[in-house]
Write a protein that holds these residues in place. Structure first.
Motif: not given
Length: 389
Positions: A32-39, A254-264, A356-363
């Motif tokens: 949630g850190f980056w979500e708490s920082v103004p764009d 490779t990066s997609q797998y690593t990121e998706f696995r962490r999110q999983y 997580l909500h942000g990623q769900a909407m982005w998906s």
């Protein structure tokens, strides 16, 4: 398929991991850190951090040293992608320039373009946007209507682009413009490199349903562009665009797998917190997605092996884009199912769900941009499998 890395590549991993560990503030890794920082503030922080990373030699990993890169192997680039995700490193603020524009300029740009574009891009001195989609030309990119009329040594450009990533922060934009009068579809298009700080270029933010304004729309009103600022031949921009998009679709995954696995793993933790992990339907869905993720991993290693052997993937890049985007979407559909009636909550039992909500909407978007799944299936069927039209 080779699942291992060379000793030199593993040494690079240790060096990169040590640098990231010493230069990523602990608070940046907090959920949630980056979500708490103004764009705007967050963009500036990430831009400066990435500049420092480039100056330390951890950018342009596979680029030739003559362009400021590291001259590394495809394996080093895959390690870089993986370690950046594992370290919770900030997302790049120059993704379109680094991933798509720079390799294209290296391949077909003039010597002047190589000198003026690649180094400043690598150091984040210039932020690049991509101007492809228009209100009437999304997946059907050949329907674009933005026009450039020749006036001496310049083109005078009028039109509109939309869904432009980082439009309000962009310094320059590589964009497709119809430059041949009376041309239609794929003919008569040029890829122009336009300064966004000049009169006649107006970038406006678009707020997403997540609350972020990562995208924008760009309006051209009699914007002047030197004809020399055309990437590739004038009126042959479609060929240039297809070459550029091959870099977008052809990454190993490779990066997609690593990121998706962490999110999983994060989604599984939410399921346990809510007690949904005992639901046999949810467990089945989680198992299916995990299987998809592991298939993505092996496909990524297959593509990496082919790349290291010097093979041009060509239209097989469509298979990679199709696989990772569909897997990503399936992952976040499971997340929505896990939450159920709690889908509107920002926190559950101390778990910050905003990212997580942000990623769900982005998906929902990933099977559209970069070539929709329908387009990728058609390409794969016709040009990889050789099936009839």
């Amino acid at each position: 398929m080779d699942l291992s890395f060379t000793p030199a590549e593993e040494e690079f991993r240790r060096e990169l991991r040590a640098w990231l560990g010493a230069h990523i503030p602990q608070e940046w890794t907090r959920p949630g850190f980056w979500e708490s920082v103004p764009d705007d503030e967050g963009f500036a922080m990430r831009r400066e951090w990435e500049r420092e990373k480039a100056l330390a030699g951890f950018a342009g990993i596979q680029w030739p040293t003559e362009y400021g890169g590291r001259g590394g192997t495809p394996g080093m680039k895959a390690i870089y992608d993986e370690e950046m995700v594992l370290a919770h490193a900030p997302r790049t603020v120059n993704p379109l320039g680094l991933t798509f524009l720079a390799p294209t300029v290296m391949a077909i740009g003039t010597e002047s373009q190589k000198k003026e574009i690649i180094g400043p891009l690598l150091r984040n001195e210039v932020i690049w946007c991509q101007g492809f989609s228009e209100p009437g030309a999304g997946s059907d990119l050949a329907a674009l209507s933005t026009r450039g009329v020749r006036d001496g040594d310049d083109f005078v450009v009028n039109g509109q682009k939309v869904w432009t990533t980082y439009a309000v922060h962009g310094d320059k934009i590589f964009t497709l413009v119809r430059t041949q009068p009376g041309s239609e579809r794929h003919r008569g298009i040029s890829m122009l490199l336009i300064d966004m700080h000049q009169p006649g270029v107006d970038a406006r933010p678009l707020k997403q349903m997540s609350g972020a304004s990562e995208f924008g729309e760009v309006f051209f009103t009699d914007a002047r562009v030197p004809a020399s600022d055309c990437l590739g031949p004038i009126d042959d921009g479609w060929r240039t665009a297809m070459r550029l998009l091959s870099f977008e679709r052809g990454a190993s995954g490779t990066s997609q797998y690593t990121e998706f696995r962490r999110q999983y793993d994060e989604i599984v933790e939410v399921a346990r917190t809510l007690g949904r992990d005992r639901d046999p339907v949810v467990r089945d869905r989680l198992a299916r997605v995990l299987t998809e993720l592991e298939c993505l991993r092996y496909h990524a290693m297959h593509v990496l092996t082919q790349t290291e052997q010097g093979r041009d993937l060509g239209f097989e890049a469509s298979m990679t884009k199709l696989q990772w985007s569909e897997t990503f979407q399936d992952l976040w559909e499971v997340f929505d199912e896990v939450l159920g009636d709690d889908a509107t909550l920002e926190t559950i039992d101390g778990i910050d769900l905003r990212a997580l909500h942000g990623q769900a909407m982005w998906s929902r978007s990933v099977t559209i941009w970069g070539g929709s799944s329908q387009v990728q299936r058609t390409i794969t069927a016709e040009r990889v499998l050789g099936l009839p039209r």
